[in-house]
Design an enzyme around this catalytic site. Structure first.
Site: not given
Ligand code: NAD
Length: 516
Positions: A241, A275
């Protein structure tokens, strides 16, 4: 100098980024203890995998109960360690973790239970199933921006499936790492089922080389590539991720007030250290100027601080401040202009950064192409749907995106064209808060998905099972082959041709049986 966690030999010294005060000291895990951690995890695995999922979930429920009872304490720890405001600690770190536990407790038995699969006619008389078998020891390596959620959600997903877990939390937020360790102890997890290895990249690297059965990594693209390379040497499966550069697209028919408030939150929550921050804002030209005005008005209302009412906290990691500065300086030198915020030369000392919006930005600038991970938002006008889709897809990232329009047909059409792990329409970031749908990136934003069914099943081997009652003496495809070839030709031709010929199929099948 590292302002946050000043590393001393064997110690992580924790400095609160918002105040600059030293608040704790945590023992680093000696690298030579890596094999010991794995040994304990493997020993614990044999018992943990053997207990029914329902019993493992009892531990997760105890964990949730303890977290609910100590929510304020946990939020304060997160806030002190990261500099983020308390509201964000509770809304974006604690809530998604608790919700994930709820979701897993509700669905894990079904998702990880034996699933019946259909069996093709050619395997007549048999039954097919899929079973989920835990992989073993899962290594979770986590970042500092949502240090609780991004460590705990993969951990509990792996644990529910019967794996044991070693967590290597970020050295930038070691207090939260320690807090997570304590939470699992308080919830009464058996010894060795969850272990936390504290330290920086040397510790992370030692554990990556330690031959886990799965690596779940959240962090930068750079580290993700190092981990993937290492994992490939031992054929260790991974989920990565990684970073993002999420576009936000505002069409002229959007609810502009809502879109502006959404942009401000999407770009500046957690000081932009998300993010899935809105890191590039594309606004349709006819409403561009009007939108900038609303945007500025909304930003001017926000308060920096550390108290419970503050909107914007400090940056967490000093290195990140440098990246924001570099991108801002480059953009201003290239002709960009500040709508809000200040040039880096006018920034105050410490870790609080002004909220900067840039106009007159070029698509080729670093601030548009590279991850910023800070409170810096470039705004670019566009003219057509096709043009904005091209601009939105024009980075190496593809994590999340948002589209703002009252025309749902157009919004959905645009969403389908974006190379992105997720798209949110008329809201921002929020897809991550639905644990029932997959989460993950395309391109450099990562490999794999978690949350939902995938989030539990990635930590298990999928085992295919085919059962036969064992009554028949033999099978048509077993030896001897003598005289069978022409009959198989007839069998498969009658079966696979456009319209099945059941008469020939049955005749050749019975003839094959007689050959045995
Ligand atoms: P990072 O890559 O610097 O560090 C992440 C973790 O990896 C830390 O625990 C670190 O100690 C460890 N690490 C560093 N080098 C290592 C090595 N060689 N071997 C093993 N472990 C190593 O990332 P960060 O600065 O902590 O986090 C910010 C980044 O994470 C941003 O790029 C952000 O976009 C990304 N991120 C992604 C998601 C997502 O879900 N896609 C979520 C949050 C953050």
């Amino acid at each position: 100098m590292k302002l946050h966690s000043v590393e001393m030999p064997g110690k992580l010294v924790v400095t609160a980024p918002a105040t600059g005060q030293i608040i704790s000291e945590i023992d680093e895990t000696p690298v030579h203890e890596t094999p010991l951690y794995y040994k304990r995890a493997r020993t614990a695995f044999f018992k943990w995998k053997s207990i029914p999922t329902s019993e493992r979930l009892v531990y997760l429920k105890k964990l949730k109960k303890y977290m609910v009872e100590h929510m304020d304490e946990i939020a304060k720890t997160i806030s002190k360690d990261t500099g983020k405001v308390l509201t964000e600690a509770i809304v974006a770190d604690i809530m998604p973790t608790l919700d994930a536990i709820d979701h897993i407790c509700k669905h894990a038995e079904k998702i990880l239970g034996r699933q019946k699969a259909s069996t093709p006619l050619l395997l007549i008389g048999k039954r097919s199933f899929v079973e989920y078998m835990p992989r073993g020891v899962v290594l979770v390596i986590s970042p500092w921006n949502y240090p609780l959620q991004l460590a705990m959600v993969p951990m509990i997903s792996a644990l529910a499936g019967g794996n044991t877990v070693i967590l290597k939390p970020s050295e930038v937020t070691p207090l939260v790492g320690k807090c997570i360790e304590d939470l699992f102890v308080k919830a009464g997890f058996p010894e060795g089922v969850v272990q936390v290895a504290h330290g920086g990249k040397e510790v992370g690297s030692a554990f990556t080389k330690g031959k886990s059965d799965y690596i779940f990594f959240t962090g930068s693209v750079r580290t993700g590539k190092i981990i993937q390379e290492q994992a490939a040497k031992e054929l260790i499966p991974t989920t990565l991720e990684l970073g993002g550069k999420d576009p936000m697209i505002v069409f002229k028919d959007a609810n502009l007030k809502r879109a502006a408030k959404g942009a401000v939150w999407g770009a500046f929550t957690n000081s932009g250290q998300v993010c899935m921050s809105a890191e590039r804002l594309y606004v349709e030209r006819p409403v561009y100027k009007q939108f900038l005005k609303i945007l500025k008005k909304e930003i001017d209302l926000l308060q920096h601080g550390t108290d419970a009412d503050a909107d914007i906290g400090s940056m967490t990691f000093p290195g990140q401040k440098e990246i924001v500065k570099e991108q801002l300086d480059e953009a201003l030198q290239g002709g960009a202009q500040l709508l809000t915020g200040k040039p880096s030369g006018e920034w105050e000392e410490g870790m609080f950064l002004p909220l900067s919006v840039l106009t007159n930005v070029k698509q080729s600038m670093k601030v548009v192409q590279e991850e910023t991970f800070g409170p810096l938002l470039p705004v670019i006008p566009f003219d057509t749907e096709a043009e904005v889709i091209e601009l939105a897809n024009d980075t190496v990232f593809g994590l999340n995106a948002s589209i703002w329009s009252k025309d749902m047909t157009k919004a959905r059409r645009t969403a389908s064209q974006l190379v992105s792990g997720a798209v949110v329409i008329n809201d921002v970031i929020v897809s991550v808060a639905n644990h029932g749908i997959p989460f993950g990136g395309t391109k450099d934003s990562g490999i794999g998905r978690y949350h939902g069914e995938a989030g539990l099943r990635i930590f298990c081997h999928e085992k295919a099972i085919v059962e036969d009652w064992g009554i028949k003496k033999t099978e048509i495809q077993w030896y001897p082959y003598k005289g069978k070839y022409p009959l198989f030709i007839k069998l498969f031709t009658s079966y696979f041709q456009e319209r099945r010929n059941w008469f020939t199929f049955l005749k050749s099948f019975l003839a094959l049986m007689r050959k045995n």
